[in-house]
Write a protein that holds these residues in place. Structure first.
Motif, PDB file in Angstrom:
ATOM      1  N   UNK A 255       0.827  -1.206   0.000  1.00 30.53           N
ATOM      2  CA  UNK A 255       0.000   0.000   0.000  1.00 30.53           C
ATOM      3  C   UNK A 255       0.866   1.262   0.000  1.00 30.53           C
ATOM      4  N   UNK A 256       2.019   1.196   0.647  1.00 31.64           N
ATOM      5  CA  UNK A 256       2.922   2.349   0.746  1.00 31.64           C
ATOM      6  C   UNK A 256       3.951   2.393  -0.373  1.00 31.64           C
ATOM      7  N   UNK A 257       3.907   1.415  -1.286  1.00 32.38           N
ATOM      8  CA  UNK A 257       4.950   1.316  -2.304  1.00 32.38           C
ATOM      9  C   UNK A 257       4.430   1.517  -3.727  1.00 32.38           C
ATOM     10  N   UNK A 258       3.419   0.757  -4.135  1.00 35.22           N
ATOM     11  CA  UNK A 258       3.077   0.700  -5.559  1.00 35.22           C
ATOM     12  C   UNK A 258       2.751   2.072  -6.146  1.00 35.22           C
ATOM     13  N   UNK A 259       1.846   2.812  -5.515  1.00 32.77           N
ATOM     14  CA  UNK A 259       1.495   4.142  -6.037  1.00 32.77           C
ATOM     15  C   UNK A 259       2.607   5.154  -5.822  1.00 32.77           C
ATOM     16  N   UNK A 260       3.479   4.872  -4.849  1.00 30.93           N
ATOM     17  CA  UNK A 260       4.474   5.869  -4.443  1.00 30.93           C
ATOM     18  C   UNK A 260       5.853   5.605  -5.030  1.00 30.93           C
ATOM     19  N   UNK A 261       5.946   4.692  -5.980  1.00 28.97           N
ATOM     20  CA  UNK A 261       7.176   4.629  -6.781  1.00 28.97           C
ATOM     21  C   UNK A 261       7.309   5.912  -7.603  1.00 28.97           C
ATOM     22  N   UNK A 262       6.169   6.471  -8.018  1.00 30.47           N
ATOM     23  CA  UNK A 262       6.172   7.729  -8.756  1.00 30.47           C
ATOM     24  C   UNK A 262       5.672   8.908  -7.945  1.00 30.47           C
ATOM     25  N   UNK A 263       4.568   8.728  -7.239  1.00 27.35           N
ATOM     26  CA  UNK A 263       4.033   9.813  -6.416  1.00 27.35           C
ATOM     27  C   UNK A 263       4.976  10.088  -5.254  1.00 27.35           C
ATOM     28  N   UNK A 264       5.385  11.329  -5.105  1.00 25.49           N
ATOM     29  CA  UNK A 264       6.265  11.726  -4.012  1.00 25.49           C
ATOM     30  C   UNK A 264       5.408  12.100  -2.810  1.00 25.49           C
ATOM     31  N   UNK A 265       5.450  11.303  -1.732  1.00 27.75           N
ATOM     32  CA  UNK A 265       4.574  11.594  -0.597  1.00 27.75           C
ATOM     33  C   UNK A 265       5.099  12.686   0.329  1.00 27.75           C
ATOM     34  N   UNK A 266       6.316  13.174   0.113  1.00 27.73           N
ATOM     35  CA  UNK A 266       6.896  14.166   1.017  1.00 27.73           C
ATOM     36  C   UNK A 266       6.119  15.477   0.924  1.00 27.73           C
ATOM     37  N   UNK A 267       5.450  15.838   1.998  1.00 26.60           N
ATOM     38  CA  UNK A 267       4.660  17.061   2.006  1.00 26.60           C
ATOM     39  C   UNK A 267       3.361  16.977   1.231  1.00 26.60           C
ATOM     40  N   UNK A 268       2.996  15.802   0.760  1.00 27.24           N
ATOM     41  CA  UNK A 268       1.766  15.641  -0.023  1.00 27.24           C
ATOM     42  C   UNK A 268       0.580  15.500   0.922  1.00 27.24           C
ATOM     43  N   UNK A 269      -0.392  16.392   0.768  1.00 23.83           N
ATOM     44  CA  UNK A 269      -1.556  16.431   1.652  1.00 23.83           C
ATOM     45  C   UNK A 269      -2.832  16.535   0.850  1.00 23.83           C
ATOM     46  N   UNK A 270      -3.904  15.995   1.417  1.00 20.37           N
ATOM     47  CA  UNK A 270      -5.247  16.362   0.993  1.00 20.37           C
ATOM     48  C   UNK A 270      -6.091  16.447   2.253  1.00 20.37           C
ATOM     49  N   UNK A 271      -7.388  16.497   2.116  1.00 18.89           N
ATOM     50  CA  UNK A 271      -8.238  16.696   3.296  1.00 18.89           C
ATOM     51  C   UNK A 271      -8.227  15.497   4.232  1.00 18.89           C
ATOM     52  N   UNK A 272      -7.639  14.386   3.784  1.00 20.31           N
ATOM     53  CA  UNK A 272      -7.694  13.159   4.577  1.00 20.31           C
ATOM     54  C   UNK A 272      -6.399  12.835   5.316  1.00 20.31           C
ATOM     55  N   UNK A 273      -5.263  13.203   4.759  1.00 18.30           N
ATOM     56  CA  UNK A 273      -4.004  12.747   5.363  1.00 18.30           C
ATOM     57  C   UNK A 273      -2.829  13.539   4.835  1.00 18.30           C
ATOM     58  N   UNK A 274      -1.754  13.484   5.594  1.00 18.15           N
ATOM     59  CA  UNK A 274      -0.419  13.794   5.090  1.00 18.15           C
ATOM     60  C   UNK A 274       0.172  12.447   4.689  1.00 18.15           C
ATOM     61  N   UNK A 275       0.519  12.293   3.420  1.00 14.78           N
ATOM     62  CA  UNK A 275       0.847  10.959   2.916  1.00 14.78           C
ATOM     63  C   UNK A 275       2.254  10.507   3.297  1.00 14.78           C
ATOM     64  N   UNK A 276       3.109  11.447   3.659  1.00 12.00           N
ATOM     65  CA  UNK A 276       4.397  11.059   4.224  1.00 12.00           C
ATOM     66  C   UNK A 276       4.186  10.454   5.612  1.00 12.00           C
TER      67      UNK A 276
END
Length: 451
Positions: A255-276
């Motif tokens: 869950x923490x790997x497949x989408x985030x090989x490309x998506x950079x979670x550092x500082x990435x936010x939406x109304x639900x979470x900080x993804x880092x």
């Protein structure tokens, strides 16, 4: 070809004494071989799995695994292990087959025949579109398009071919009843009945679907479908760590790997979470579960941890803290280097202390092992080997994150879904504001530029 300083699959005798960076070089280079030397001989796409003892006797190619393989090849070029021209030729060969393969409203199936491109059913009714596997293929292709950026010749032709393939994906066709659906079959229609909802590996599917120029989904499919599904929001304490999203204890680490090989979670936010915070918390919980080892599984500890989907003594299982049968998957820890680098390095060095000929071979670490039963896989799996290369590289240089996050459809998709990323050049309070900034001219003709 790979510039091999490792002529055999065996680790150097002094590997315990090597510096961390030298070890990471060895692991990345050896694992890349899965996608270079071990690729399908006709198409160059990634075989779903390979044996430790020889090439697979079939034509089964994994669409998602091929996307991860493309990312691995980019890393190999950047590090000087594969010649840029050779990589370009390989990618064109992949596209030769993909362009002639059956697609279903622009989406590929889970498996295809690596020689003919024909669909190979994953299950009886799963014999058509798989938009999640297609997402992971597109993730790799987008990174290749961004990396091979010469404006003339074969690199320009490659980008044009990739853009054409991306433009055919009818994301909105898979949106039904306010949700995005995973599968469609030309024979069985929507019989699989799999809406994508609840926290899992599929965040990137919504980003690309929302960022499509001509076939974008309504953002409500994300907010009311994916984020409104069961087991999306969490907020509970696990081993002293609060997990924003997902099932209790996080679920399998992919869950923490497949989408985030490309998506950079550092500082990435939406109304639900900080993804880092989400991904770091998930990795720490997974690590702590193995260290605490309440089930007394043999071998578990600070230098032997990592639960995710893999093969095991009784078959393929999505291993997780709440589904722990004693199987460690090296990809789980090694793909977590960006999140928990010290714990991941401890696992890497711990894996090297296992029986060398059983845990390490021609394509790196085997898929999984279970010391309770003295069992070591005799296979490698594309969707586990690929993230090892990609996520270690993101830890080391951020290469794939930089490439992917600069793509216009990615920036547009994130903006439409309400994501912010304040850490990037002070501009990302609105990620869509410069979605067409860097590469407007060369993509305008392909219809990919955000307006």
């Amino acid at each position: 070809m790979i510039l091999a300083s490792l002529p055999t699959p065996h680790l150097p005798k002094d590997s315990f004494e090597l510096a961390d960076d030298a070890l990471l070089d060895i692991v990345q280079r050896q694992t890349i071989r899965y996608f270079w030397e071990g690729a399908h001989p006709v198409s160059g796409l990634a075989r779903d799995r390979q044996k430790t003892t020889g090439d697979a006797p079939n034509d089964l190619v994994a669409i998602g695994g091929s996307g991860f393989g493309i990312m691995a090849i980019i890393v190999a070029v950047e590090r000087g292990w594969v010649d840029r021209t050779d990589a370009l030729g390989r990618l064109h060969r992949m596209l030769d087959l993909l362009e002639g393969s059956p697609c279903y409203h622009g989406m590929f199936p889970h498996f295809i025949n690596g020689s003919t491109g024909d669909t190979i059913p994953f299950r009886r009714k799963d014999d058509g579109a798989d938009i999640v596997e297609t997402t992971f293929l597109f993730q790799g292709l987008i990174c290749a398009r961004e990396y091979l950026d010469q404006t003339t010749g074969e690199e320009q032709r490659l980008r044009d071919r990739i853009n054409a393939l991306l433009s055919q994906a009818e994301w909105d066709w898979f949106a039904r009843k306010g949700k995005l659906y995973w599968h469609w079959s030309p024979r069985h229609g929507w019989a699989m009945n799999s809406p994508i909802e609840g926290w899992n590996e599929c965040l990137l599917t919504f980003v690309l679907a929302a960022g499509s120029q001509h076939h974008a989904i309504d953002p409500d499919c994300y907010h009311d479908g994916f984020a409104g599904g069961p087991a999306f929001q969490n907020g509970r304490d696990h081993h002293g760590i609060t997990l924003p999203l997902g099932p209790d204890f996080g679920g399998p680490l992919f869950f923490a790997h497949y989408s985030f090989c490309g998506l950079d979670p550092r500082g990435l936010n939406d109304r639900y979470a900080n993804y880092w915070e989400q991904n770091v918390g998930h990795a720490r919980i997974n690590h702590l579960h193995c260290v605490l080892n309440s089930q007394n599984h043999q071998g578990y500890g600070a230098d032997c941890w990592g639960l995710t989907a893999s093969h095991g003594p009784t078959g393929y299982i999505a291993h997780a803290p709440d589904r722990d049968v004693g199987v460690i998957t090296p990809s789980a820890a090694l793909s977590s280097f960006p999140y928990v680098p010290d714990q991941a390095m401890a696992a890497l060095r711990g894996f090297l202390a296992k029986p060398r000929k059983r845990i390490w071979g021609r394509f790196g670490f085997v898929d999984a092992f279970c010391e309770n039963r003295n069992w070591y896989a005799r296979t490698y799996l594309a969707i586990n080997q690929g993230p090892i290369v990609a996520m270690i590289e993101n830890h080391r240089t951020g290469l794939l994150w930089k490439l992917f996050m600069g793509a216009p459809e990615v920036r547009l998709g994130l903006a439409r879904l309400g994501f912010t990323k304040p850490g990037t050049k002070q501009r990302n309070n609105n990620l869509g504001a410069d979605a067409n900034h860097a590469s407007h001219a060369r993509r305008n003709a392909a219809g990919l530029v955000a307006t």
